[in-house]
Write a protein that holds these residues in place. Structure first.
Motif, PDB file in Angstrom:
ATOM      1  N   ARG A 231       0.871  -1.182   0.000  1.00  0.00           N
ATOM      2  CA  ARG A 231       0.000   0.000   0.000  1.00  0.00           C
ATOM      3  C   ARG A 231       0.901   1.223   0.000  1.00  0.00           C
ATOM      4  O   ARG A 231       1.690   1.417   0.917  1.00  0.00           O
ATOM      5  N   TYR A 319      -0.315  -8.339  14.568  1.00  0.00           N
ATOM      6  CA  TYR A 319      -0.449  -6.985  15.136  1.00  0.00           C
ATOM      7  C   TYR A 319       0.645  -6.709  16.161  1.00  0.00           C
ATOM      8  O   TYR A 319       1.178  -5.600  16.233  1.00  0.00           O
ATOM      9  N   LYS A 357      -4.389   3.890  11.185  1.00  0.00           N
ATOM     10  CA  LYS A 357      -5.596   3.303  10.605  1.00  0.00           C
ATOM     11  C   LYS A 357      -5.272   2.499   9.356  1.00  0.00           C
ATOM     12  O   LYS A 357      -5.776   1.375   9.178  1.00  0.00           O
ATOM     13  N   ILE A 358      -4.407   3.038   8.488  1.00  0.00           N
ATOM     14  CA  ILE A 358      -4.012   2.319   7.272  1.00  0.00           C
ATOM     15  C   ILE A 358      -3.277   1.030   7.631  1.00  0.00           C
ATOM     16  O   ILE A 358      -3.516  -0.038   7.052  1.00  0.00           O
ATOM     17  N   ARG A 361      -5.627  -1.756   8.780  1.00  0.00           N
ATOM     18  CA  ARG A 361      -6.372  -2.407   7.704  1.00  0.00           C
ATOM     19  C   ARG A 361      -5.504  -3.404   6.941  1.00  0.00           C
ATOM     20  O   ARG A 361      -5.895  -4.551   6.724  1.00  0.00           O
ATOM     21  N   ILE A 362      -4.318  -2.960   6.513  1.00  0.00           N
ATOM     22  CA  ILE A 362      -3.481  -3.856   5.715  1.00  0.00           C
ATOM     23  C   ILE A 362      -2.917  -4.991   6.557  1.00  0.00           C
ATOM     24  O   ILE A 362      -2.675  -6.101   6.053  1.00  0.00           O
ATOM     25  N   LEU A 364      -4.541  -6.524   8.972  1.00  0.00           N
ATOM     26  CA  LEU A 364      -5.618  -7.512   9.069  1.00  0.00           C
ATOM     27  C   LEU A 364      -5.664  -8.385   7.823  1.00  0.00           C
ATOM     28  O   LEU A 364      -5.776  -9.614   7.913  1.00  0.00           O
ATOM     29  N   ILE A 365      -5.529  -7.762   6.653  1.00  0.00           N
ATOM     30  CA  ILE A 365      -5.536  -8.530   5.404  1.00  0.00           C
ATOM     31  C   ILE A 365      -4.331  -9.468   5.352  1.00  0.00           C
ATOM     32  O   ILE A 365      -4.442 -10.645   4.999  1.00  0.00           O
TER      33      ILE A 365
END
Length: 425
Positions: A231, A319, A357-358, A361-362, A364-365
């Protein structure tokens, strides 16, 4: 990758590094077939070939040395564990954090501490492995002296592996731990495939190899695609005048890998999820219908509960590892100090919140991707005993592809440094 190796071979310095790395790997494989005194592991191989278990995973990571009880049976695991422990303690203990920020001298001291920690963990693991062999009646002579010799041999083997990995870092192409782990998995692949297809007959004799090869090819493409995915966070630098020159004004980006944590969450998760089974090595259940035997079966690698715990732990450690390796506050401060900003986001805390925040999200994927790759072969083995031998193929395949891509990038970086002429020329 092959083109990169071909180009690197033309450079004399890189060619010598590649040859040195290959020499160390060969030395390591020789150590993997040296047997330890007072140990007869002939029947141990049969125990591993019966069914897929967490010990099968340890055996893959050791290049079949674990099942043969050879000198390097503990493999690189104590060194990896020690490195992870010191990395975590660096964040928790201020004294170690100060050492990490003192440049080469501080990193040298941290490396020395990691070595001591490796020896201690190797000693503890050697004692546990000795009791494991004793429980399976693989010890030919009991007593204090044979036990001391066996434990000392395995502890020394783990220390030698640590030394070999560091030599690859110093005089080879780098990534010593990854290279040795890569060599182990490659060495265990033929035997793993043979075990997976041993009981295949009739219709399965054709379907098992075909389905397995197709799944492996699909997984390789999937792993390569996701590992290289990133990303790109856009960044814009404001123009500023220094003397008579104007600096800044360009647009760039911050690359954020989809799988930023690599295979570390899988290594963490497998170690935690295997704790009950590992304890059963030293204290095996005596009564098949007892409580301890049921607990061991409940957390075995073929249990649905193990797969759920394994999947959840992979996401949690993804995480966790990201939190200790990537600091959004530091990134935001560097952008602010250099006159950079994310378009539409104010510098300071809003930038930190946006990057966080970004990342969430990435991550988690990427964590779900790791969980699918690691647990999919386990699920396939649960539905079919014929595929049980490939239960840990997903994790092994992920490690293979990740190490190959990482090593290729390392070689390309060294080639770029040697071909870059610099602004003076």
């Amino acid at each position: 990758m092959l083109q990169t190796l071909k180009n690197a071979w033309k450079i004399a310095e890189l060619r010598s590094k590649i040859l040195f790395t290959a020499f160390i790997v060969i030395l390591y494989r020789f150590g993997s077939v040296i047997y330890v005194p007072f140990v007869n592991a002939g029947d141990l191989v049969k125990e591993f070939s019966k069914e897929a278990s967490i010990f099968s995973y340890f055996n893959i990571l050791s290049g079949d040395a674990f099942s043969k009880a050879t000198l390097f049976a503990l493999s690189i695991s104590p060194y990896i564990t020690a490195s992870i422990v010191i990395q975590l303690l660096t964040i928790a203990i201020p004294a170690l954090e100060r050492l990490s920020k003192q440049g080469p001298d501080g990193r040298k001291k941290l490396t020395q501490i990691t070595r001591y920690c490796t020896v201690v963990l190797a000693l503890i693991t050697s004692i546990g492995y000795y009791f494991f062999l004793k429980n399976y009646d693989m010890i030919t002579k009991e007593g204090f002296f044979p036990a001391a010799v066996i434990i000392a041999c395995y502890c020394a083997g783990a220390s030698i592996i640590m030394w070999l990995a560091e030599k690859i870092n110093e005089h080879g192409i780098g990534n010593g731990i990854s290279i040795i782990l890569f060599a182990n998995i490659v060495a265990s692949l033929p035997l793993t495939m043979i075990r997976a297809f041993t009981n295949a007959n009739g219709t399965w004799g054709f379907l098992v190899p075909t389905i397995t090869i197709i799944l492996l090819l699909v997984l390789i493409v999937f792993v390569v695609h996701v590992t290289n995915a990133e990303r790109r966070l856009p960044v814009q630098y404001a123009k500023r005048q220094v003397g008579r020159r104007m600096y800044g004004g360009q647009n760039t980006y911050i690359p954020m890998k989809l799988n930023m944590s690599g295979v570390m969450p899988i290594i963490f998760a497998s170690s935690i999820a295997a704790i009950p089974t590992t304890i059963a090595l030293i204290f095996p259940p005596k009564n098949p219908d007892g409580v301890w035997a049921k607990i061991v079966d409940f957390f075995s690698s073929q249990s649905p509960v193990y797969m759920v715990i394994y999947f959840v732990l992979i996401i949690a450690f993804s995480y966790f590892y990201l939190a200790i390796s990537f600091n959004p506050v530091e990134i935001a401060n560097n952008l602010k100090n250099n006159g950079g900003s994310v378009p539409g986001i104010r510098p300071g805390k809003p930038t930190v919140d946006y990057i966080t925040k970004i990342l969430g999200r990435i991550t988690l994927i990427g964590a779900i991707f790791l969980g699918i790759v690691a647990t999919l072969p386990l699920i396939a083995g649960m539905f079919s005993d014929k595929l049980a031998g490939l239960a840990f193929g997903g994790s092994s395949l992920l490690i293979l592809v990740s190490v190959a891509l990482e090593t290729t990038k390392e070689i390309e970086a060294q080639m770029t440094m040697r071909h870059y002429k610099g602004f003076l020329e």
